[in-house]
Design a protein around this motif. Structure first.
Motif, PDB file in Angstrom:
ATOM      1  N   GLY A  61       0.812  -1.210   0.000  1.00  0.00           N
ATOM      2  CA  GLY A  61       0.000   0.000   0.000  1.00  0.00           C
ATOM      3  C   GLY A  61       0.845   1.259   0.000  1.00  0.00           C
ATOM      4  N   THR A  62       0.304   2.331  -0.537  1.00  0.00           N
ATOM      5  CA  THR A  62       1.058   3.579  -0.672  1.00  0.00           C
ATOM      6  C   THR A  62       1.498   4.144   0.678  1.00  0.00           C
ATOM      7  N   ARG A  63       0.681   4.001   1.700  1.00  0.00           N
ATOM      8  CA  ARG A  63       1.055   4.495   3.035  1.00  0.00           C
ATOM      9  C   ARG A  63       2.194   3.653   3.608  1.00  0.00           C
ATOM     10  N   VAL A  64       2.146   2.356   3.389  1.00  0.00           N
ATOM     11  CA  VAL A  64       3.214   1.482   3.869  1.00  0.00           C
ATOM     12  C   VAL A  64       4.525   1.839   3.160  1.00  0.00           C
ATOM     13  N   VAL A  65       4.477   2.022   1.854  1.00  0.00           N
ATOM     14  CA  VAL A  65       5.670   2.393   1.086  1.00  0.00           C
ATOM     15  C   VAL A  65       6.203   3.748   1.558  1.00  0.00           C
ATOM     16  N   GLU A  66       5.304   4.693   1.772  1.00  0.00           N
ATOM     17  CA  GLU A  66       5.704   6.030   2.227  1.00  0.00           C
ATOM     18  C   GLU A  66       6.419   5.960   3.569  1.00  0.00           C
ATOM     19  N   ILE A  67       5.880   5.195   4.492  1.00  0.00           N
ATOM     20  CA  ILE A  67       6.466   5.111   5.817  1.00  0.00           C
ATOM     21  C   ILE A  67       7.774   4.327   5.819  1.00  0.00           C
ATOM     22  N   TRP A  68       7.801   3.148   5.164  1.00  0.00           N
ATOM     23  CA  TRP A  68       9.033   2.360   5.131  1.00  0.00           C
ATOM     24  C   TRP A  68      10.111   3.075   4.313  1.00  0.00           C
ATOM     25  N   GLY A  69       9.665   3.857   3.319  1.00  0.00           N
ATOM     26  CA  GLY A  69      10.614   4.547   2.466  1.00  0.00           C
ATOM     27  C   GLY A  69      11.074   3.719   1.281  1.00  0.00           C
ATOM     28  N   ILE A  70      10.542   2.504   1.154  1.00  0.00           N
ATOM     29  CA  ILE A  70      10.928   1.581   0.077  1.00  0.00           C
ATOM     30  C   ILE A  70       9.694   0.787  -0.337  1.00  0.00           C
ATOM     31  N   ASP A  71       9.561   0.567  -1.640  1.00  0.00           N
ATOM     32  CA  ASP A  71       8.488  -0.291  -2.141  1.00  0.00           C
ATOM     33  C   ASP A  71       9.064  -1.699  -2.284  1.00  0.00           C
ATOM     34  N   TYR A  72       8.607  -2.602  -1.436  1.00  0.00           N
ATOM     35  CA  TYR A  72       9.111  -3.970  -1.432  1.00  0.00           C
ATOM     36  C   TYR A  72       8.330  -4.903  -2.354  1.00  0.00           C
ATOM     37  N   THR A  73       7.459  -4.367  -3.201  1.00  0.00           N
ATOM     38  CA  THR A  73       6.712  -5.210  -4.136  1.00  0.00           C
ATOM     39  C   THR A  73       7.693  -6.027  -4.978  1.00  0.00           C
ATOM     40  N   GLY A  74       7.439  -7.327  -5.064  1.00  0.00           N
ATOM     41  CA  GLY A  74       8.306  -8.217  -5.819  1.00  0.00           C
ATOM     42  C   GLY A  74       9.462  -8.781  -5.017  1.00  0.00           C
ATOM     43  N   LYS A  75       9.629  -8.336  -3.783  1.00  0.00           N
ATOM     44  CA  LYS A  75      10.714  -8.815  -2.921  1.00  0.00           C
ATOM     45  C   LYS A  75      10.200  -9.897  -1.979  1.00  0.00           C
ATOM     46  N   PHE A  76      11.091 -10.768  -1.575  1.00  0.00           N
ATOM     47  CA  PHE A  76      10.775 -11.775  -0.577  1.00  0.00           C
ATOM     48  C   PHE A  76      11.047 -11.204   0.809  1.00  0.00           C
ATOM     49  N   VAL A  77      10.357 -11.743   1.806  1.00  0.00           N
ATOM     50  CA  VAL A  77      10.505 -11.226   3.170  1.00  0.00           C
ATOM     51  C   VAL A  77      11.969 -11.222   3.607  1.00  0.00           C
ATOM     52  N   GLU A  78      12.732 -12.230   3.209  1.00  0.00           N
ATOM     53  CA  GLU A  78      14.138 -12.250   3.623  1.00  0.00           C
ATOM     54  C   GLU A  78      14.945 -11.096   3.018  1.00  0.00           C
TER      55      GLU A  78
END
Length: 148
Positions: A61-78
């Protein structure tokens, strides 16, 4: 029984619960984002991979990306920087997959040195075949220094 402190979690849980009927979880096709547009910025979706068990972020979500500062879409949790809470987080993901039930966790994020110090995460299972959890439907509420 989950006890909700945040209306975002309660609203998403109620929606998910209404879509699952008598199943342990609804399938991805049962979920229509048009039904909860106000919740979308705080939502994430993870695809569950097996052998080995891994979790791939397919929506942030856009708020999650904004807060984390990184868009992790396509990344694995590790691949996501979770620092000292990595083991705790991966065990919580695994719990939802193996027990086929939602979880609600409050986690420390103060080690990130951001505006927020904690976050609350609701994880809901999704299942295409009615037997296995193949996606995790997640709501994140971030608590800033001002709100704690």
């Amino acid at each position: 029984m989950l006890e909700f402190s945040y209306p975002e979690h309660q609203q998403l849980y109620d929606y998910w619960d209404s879509k699952r009927g008598d199943r342990f979880a609804p399938c991805r096709g049962d979920i229509d984002p048009i039904d909860f547009p106000h919740l979308l910025p705080n939502l994430c979706l993870y695809k569950v991979h097996r052998n080995p068990l891994r979790y791939e972020a397919t929506l942030m979500g856009t708020r999650v990306v904004e807060i984390w500062g990184i868009d992790y879409t396509g990344k694995f949790v590790e691949d996501i920087v979770l620092g000292p809470v990595y083991d705790q987080v991966t065990e919580q993901f695994k719990y939802v997959v193996t027990h086929k039930e939602p979880t609600l966790n409050d986690l420390d994020a103060s080690w990130l040195d951001k505006d927020y110090v904690k976050y609350s995460r609701l994880m809901l299972p999704l299942s295409e075949n009615g037997t296995d959890v193949d996606r995790l439907f997640v709501s994140v509420v971030l608590l800033t220094r001002e709100t704690t």
